[in-house]
Design a protein around this motif. Sequence first.
Motif, mmCIF file in Angstrom:
data_model
loop_
_atom_site.group_PDB
_atom_site.id
_atom_site.type_symbol
_atom_site.label_atom_id
_atom_site.label_comp_id
_atom_site.label_asym_id
_atom_site.label_seq_id
_atom_site.Cartn_x
_atom_site.Cartn_y
_atom_site.Cartn_z
ATOM 1 N N MET A 70 0.826 -1.192 0.000
ATOM 2 C CA MET A 70 0.000 0.000 0.000
ATOM 3 C C MET A 70 0.870 1.257 0.000
ATOM 4 N N MET A 71 1.953 1.193 0.764
ATOM 5 C CA MET A 71 2.840 2.342 0.849
ATOM 6 C C MET A 71 3.543 2.603 -0.475
ATOM 7 N N THR A 72 3.893 1.528 -1.202
ATOM 8 C CA THR A 72 4.567 1.709 -2.489
ATOM 9 C C THR A 72 3.647 2.367 -3.506
ATOM 10 N N THR A 76 4.457 5.897 -5.252
ATOM 11 C CA THR A 76 4.436 5.983 -6.713
ATOM 12 C C THR A 76 3.504 7.092 -7.181
ATOM 13 N N MET A 77 2.338 7.213 -6.568
ATOM 14 C CA MET A 77 1.398 8.272 -6.938
ATOM 15 C C MET A 77 1.976 9.647 -6.634
#
Length: 117
Positions: A1-3, A7-8
């Motif tokens: 979720m953190m990645t 990325t966003m």
Amino acid sequence: MMTILITMMVMTCVSVGLMAVCAIISKKSILDREKMSPFECGFDPKSSSRIPFSIQFFLIAVLFLIFDIEIVIILPMVLTMSSSMIKTWFMTVSMFIIILMAGLLHEWKNGILEWAN
């Protein structure tokens, strides 16, 4: 979720950065508009300095790109022929080529392929 979140955030920063660079570049061209205008020995130009763009050339170029991309799609089909069922492969390739030919026939009937009118 953190990645996904990271990325966003990176994509947002890159997009904002590109928009800022484009805004800076466009301001320079607005300031130099007088320098970019045609100039004929101190007089106003007698005719347009730009040749009108041929829409026919543009359509032929787009058709070339479309068929070029379709060739790129067809080439992997040859590689998958040995690893797939021949009936399914043949149906897929046949439908693809029928759609291609129908599009070409449609463009021919509408006169898009006529270079000289």
